[in-house]
Design a protein around this motif. Structure first.
Motif, short mmCIF file in Angstrom:
data_model
loop_
_atom_site.label_atom_id
_atom_site.label_comp_id
_atom_site.label_asym_id
_atom_site.label_seq_id
_atom_site.Cartn_x
_atom_site.Cartn_y
_atom_site.Cartn_z
N HIS A 20 0.83 -1.18 0.00
CA HIS A 20 0.00 0.00 0.00
C HIS A 20 0.88 1.25 0.00
N ASP A 21 0.34 2.31 -0.60
CA ASP A 21 1.05 3.57 -0.72
C ASP A 21 0.88 4.41 0.54
N LEU A 22 1.88 5.22 0.81
CA LEU A 22 1.91 6.05 2.00
C LEU A 22 2.32 7.47 1.64
N THR A 23 1.88 8.43 2.43
CA THR A 23 2.40 9.79 2.39
C THR A 23 2.89 10.11 3.79
N ILE A 24 4.19 10.35 3.93
CA ILE A 24 4.82 10.49 5.24
C ILE A 24 5.34 11.91 5.41
N PRO A 25 4.79 12.67 6.37
CA PRO A 25 5.30 14.02 6.63
C PRO A 25 6.60 13.94 7.44
N ILE A 26 7.60 14.70 7.03
CA ILE A 26 8.86 14.74 7.78
C ILE A 26 9.32 16.19 7.91
N SER A 27 10.06 16.46 8.96
CA SER A 27 10.72 17.76 9.16
C SER A 27 12.21 17.50 9.29
N ILE A 28 13.00 18.07 8.41
CA ILE A 28 14.43 17.76 8.35
C ILE A 28 15.26 19.01 8.13
N SER A 29 16.55 18.90 8.45
CA SER A 29 17.51 19.96 8.20
C SER A 29 18.80 19.34 7.68
N ALA A 30 19.54 20.11 6.90
CA ALA A 30 20.84 19.65 6.41
C ALA A 30 21.72 20.86 6.11
#
Length: 376
Positions: A20-30
């Motif tokens: 099944h397909d997913l939409t995953i919210p993430i908060s990241i820095s680089a």
């Protein structure tokens, strides 16, 4: 957009797995590079960029680099999770695709999924798999193609996703895994290389496909693709903002990914029509971090087609461009993994850069799953 493989019409081909397909919210820095490079919006802009990129004696990344800056953001990552029909596997494989594709590279829908690494992993060997559209690609969030969508931020995305998966915090995946395998293809292998270096004990095993540490052959990929602005390629123009670049023709895709006599011509047409764009920021950071000794402590496999153009110049068996005594260009990487539990290099006879899409893909799969069987 890539569709889940739970299609009724293909029930006999995929009956042993559930996806099944997913939409995953993430908060990241680089810590990203800052490049003084105008947006590549014309064909002349793109051509001059790649001529600079391959010019001997010129480090194009350094030419445009003005410094570094922390980039932070909230993004949505498109992903697909698959598991055996009877339930989750003990081990989760986290799969990162390369330039020119989205996550469907690992579960290619052409010819009833005959070229599906995911099908092999789940149906035949009982793994669970997690594939994701890299940040800036496919159905995942887009961004500034020069100073935002770079390898550094994409490594941060892989790190956050991997952490969430280990914690069991991804909504829609009701499983806890005891072992993890990270695998990449091409640019996805570079991302994976940097991930396992920064997180040397996270993965039980890592697999780098379509990869070597010889930088002498990228000109074949850069010029052979005959890149153009994405806005000049109708099938991709609506999916990407201005400034992205893409390979517009079957000839370019052929040169970059397929070895002679190792592919179905209709698959080449399909791959061209369903290709994905890239960000110039990815090109400028494509090799970042891959020339350093890696701290990874798990089991390591590198598997590359013998006729891979961008990483072997079309002949991985040739060792005249490297120092030291090694049986092939892939084995040259062994000294870069002094802490690995084991190291294996595999050159696939007749295979091209797009390992999953050639007639020789079964040889590549056999190499990978033999390695995993002995390592996990």
């Amino acid at each position: 957009m890539f569709k889940s493989v739970t299609l009724v019409a293909f029930a006999t081909a995929v009956a042993a797995r559930k996806c099944h397909d997913l939409t995953i919210p993430i908060s990241i820095s680089a810590r990203n590079a800052v490049f003084d490079l105008p947006a590549l919006v014309s064909e002349l802009d793109v051509t001059n960029f790649f001529l600079d990129f391959v010019r001997p004696g010129v480090n194009t990344t350094d030419k445009y680099l003005t410094g570094y800056k922390t980039v932070s953001g909230h993004y949505n990552i498109a992903a697909t999770y698959c598991q055996p029909d009877h339930g989750p596997g003990e081990t989760l494989q986290i799969l990162t695709h390369g330039v020119g594709f989205d996550r469907s590279y690992w579960d290619y829908p052409y010819d009833y999924y005959n070229y599906s690494y995911v099908a092999e992993a789940v149906d035949e060997h009982g793994f669970s798999t997690f594939t994701w559209d890299r940040l800036g690609v496919g159905a995942s969030s887009k961004g500034n193609p020069i100073n935002e969508i770079q390898q550094f931020l994409e490594v941060a995305a892989l790190t956050e996703l991997s952490t969430l998966l280990r914690k069991g915090s991804v909504k829609g995946i009701n499983a806890k895994f005891s072992k993890f395998v990270h695998a990449g293809h091409s640019f996805g292998s570079a991302i994976t290389y940097n991930f396992v270096n920064a997180n040397p004990t996270f993965s039980d095993a890592a697999i780098l496909t379509g990869f070597s540490q010889n930088p002498n052959f990228l000109a074949g990929f850069a010029l052979g693709g005959n890149f153009k602005p994405v806005k000049e390629v109708p099938c991709q123009a609506a999916k990407y903002p201005a400034g992205y670049i893409t390979v517009p023709s079957g000839t370019g895709v052929n040169i970059q990914f397929f070895a002679p006599h190792d592919f179905d011509p209709k698959l080449l047409t399909y791959a061209t029509e369903n290709g994905q764009a890239a960000a110039p920021g990815e090109i400028l950071t494509i090799g970042a971090g891959t020339g350093v000794v890696n701290a990874f402590k798990g089991h390591l496999l590198i598997v590359t087609g013998n006729e891979d153009v961008p990483f072997c110049g079309g002949n991985c068996s040739d060792t005249t461009t490297i120092q030291g005594t090694f049986p092939d260009l892939i084995s040259f990487s062994k000294p870069f993994f002094p802490h690995a539990s084991s190291f294996k290099a595999s050159v696939i006879p007749g295979g091209g850069h797009g390992l999953n899409l050639g007639y020789s893909h079964k040889l590549a799969y056999n190499s990978i799953f033999d390695f995993l069987k002995s390592s996990l």
